[in-house]
Scaffold this motif. Structure first.
Motif, short mmCIF file in Angstrom:
data_model
loop_
_atom_site.label_atom_id
_atom_site.label_comp_id
_atom_site.label_asym_id
_atom_site.label_seq_id
_atom_site.Cartn_x
_atom_site.Cartn_y
_atom_site.Cartn_z
N MET A 1 -1.87 -70.24 -116.79
CA MET A 1 -1.82 -69.41 -115.59
C MET A 1 -3.21 -69.32 -114.98
O MET A 1 -4.14 -68.87 -115.63
CB MET A 1 -1.33 -68.00 -115.94
N ARG A 4 -1.95 -65.22 -110.24
CA ARG A 4 -0.77 -65.01 -109.45
C ARG A 4 -0.78 -63.58 -108.95
O ARG A 4 -1.34 -62.68 -109.58
CB ARG A 4 0.49 -65.31 -110.26
N ASP A 6 1.30 -61.21 -108.88
CA ASP A 6 1.87 -60.15 -109.72
C ASP A 6 1.16 -60.04 -111.06
O ASP A 6 1.57 -59.27 -111.93
CB ASP A 6 3.36 -60.37 -109.94
N GLY A 7 0.07 -60.81 -111.25
CA GLY A 7 -0.62 -60.83 -112.53
C GLY A 7 -1.88 -59.99 -112.55
O GLY A 7 -2.37 -59.52 -111.51
N ARG A 66 4.16 -58.11 -118.21
CA ARG A 66 3.32 -58.36 -117.05
C ARG A 66 2.50 -59.63 -117.26
O ARG A 66 1.85 -59.78 -118.30
CB ARG A 66 2.40 -57.17 -116.84
N PRO A 67 2.47 -60.58 -116.32
CA PRO A 67 1.60 -61.75 -116.46
C PRO A 67 0.14 -61.32 -116.54
O PRO A 67 -0.32 -60.53 -115.71
CB PRO A 67 1.88 -62.56 -115.19
N VAL A 68 -0.58 -61.83 -117.52
CA VAL A 68 -1.96 -61.37 -117.73
C VAL A 68 -2.81 -62.51 -118.25
O VAL A 68 -2.38 -63.30 -119.09
CB VAL A 68 -2.00 -60.15 -118.69
N SER A 69 -4.03 -62.58 -117.73
CA SER A 69 -5.00 -63.57 -118.17
C SER A 69 -6.22 -62.83 -118.69
O SER A 69 -6.72 -61.91 -118.03
CB SER A 69 -5.39 -64.50 -117.01
N PHE A 140 -5.49 -62.79 -108.34
CA PHE A 140 -4.70 -61.84 -109.12
C PHE A 140 -4.42 -60.59 -108.31
O PHE A 140 -5.24 -60.16 -107.50
CB PHE A 140 -5.44 -61.46 -110.40
#
Length: 322
Positions: A1, A4, A6-7, A66-69, A140
């Motif tokens: 990823m 994004r 939503d991230g 939740r998308p997370v980096s 993000f």
């Protein structure tokens, strides 16, 4: 990823907590450090567990869907491999994580009735060796920053630069998570954290954090001032619940969830993950909430924190689909 809308980009430290546990004097459990014997035939041991407030928040967000980096640094030792397993098992993206060939920082936890204290081993570690992520932060929906990485160089410069960019393009969320130690200059550290709070769109802080950052001001007054300048501010008070101050000055409070407390390490980070997860799903990354919606956010985050304090680990669970 690589980012994004939503991230969440989580910036900061992932380290090892050495947490005291009591074991039998003949217990040779793997992963336990040396300790002192008590008169009852037991000895104090230290259990090594992956921690660091930003890493805990990243894991919490991933567990909540939740998308997370995670943009920190992982070293080259066995502790780093354990941290990496924890993050990847939860579903955290590590493509923005630096990989210096250095050991991992350690935090020796000292839980007490007034909260958790820590002693740190930070010098010459991989944990704070990561670059700014200014360009990446713009991709993000939200960027989280705070904690040790905001005050320990060279990470502090990277956090500040990334936060300045995030404040222009994303929702910048700051949890100062003030830590004091002989290796940290309190005057400079507190100033850096105050500057981060001033940049932020959302500030989550404990009453203890605020007393350290603004020692001559009541925590509620500090929150109201930050909110009057357009921020959403969340004040946590441990077993006395939490209050949200919405932009403009109105506030709403909720009590803490009544549970049997086993452990408080990671509770604040779980609460922060709950706030971020709610803002991303229910709030559309908006900080201008009505008191009713702010109360719903606090209720959800309090349930997430309660799921951590009832166990020995720091992994939260959702009370309902977010």
């Amino acid at each position: 990823m690589t980012g994004r809308a939503d991230g969440v980009l989580v910036l900061g430290e992932a380290l090892i907590d050495l947490v005291p546990v009591t074991g039998c004097a003949t217990d040779e459990s793997a992963g336990a450090g040396s300790g002192s014997h008590s008169g009852s035939g037991e000895r104090e041991l230290e259990r090594a567990q992956p921690g660091g407030a930003p890493a805990n928040v990243a894991v919490g967000l991933a567990r909540l869907g939740r998308p997370v980096s995670f943009a920190g640094a992982l070293g080259s030792d066995g502790f780093a491999r354990a941290i990496e397993r924890r993050l990847t098992d939860a579903g955290v993206d590590l493509s923005l994580c630096a990989r210096p060939r250095l050991p991992t920082a350690l935090a020796v936890a000292a839980p007490g009735p007034a909260g958790n204290g820590y002693h740190f081993h930070l010098e010459s570690t991989a944990t704070f060796q990561f670059p700014p992520r200014e360009a990446e932060s713009t991709h993000f929906g939200a960027v989280y920053a705070g904690g040790l990485a905001a005050v320990v160089e060279p990470a502090a410069g990277a956090v500040a630069a990334t936060a300045r960019m995030a404040a222009r393009h994303s929702l910048l969320v700051v949890d100062p998570n003030v830590r004091e130690d002989r290796t940290i200059d309190p005057a400079r550290g507190h100033q850096l954290l105050r500057e981060l709070c001033e940049l932020a769109h959302v500030v989550k802080a404990s009453d203890e954090d605020l007393r350290r950052l603004w020692p001559d001001t009541d925590p509620d007054h500090s929150c109201r001032k930050l909110a009057e300048e357009g921020r959403l501010v969340v004040l946590t008070r441990g077993d006395r619940g939490a209050t949200a101050f919405v932009p403009g000055g109105a506030s709403v409070s909720v009590p803490a969830v009544a549970v049997e407390v086993v452990n408080t390490i990671g509770a604040g980070d779980a609460f922060m993950a709950g706030v971020l997860a709610w803002l991303g799903t229910e709030g559309g990354w908006q900080r201008e909430l009505s008191p009713d919606r702010a109360g719903a956010m606090l209720d959800f985050a309090s349930q997430i924190a309660a799921s951590v304090v009832t166990q020995t680990g720091t992994e939260p669970t959702a009370p309902a689909q977010v």
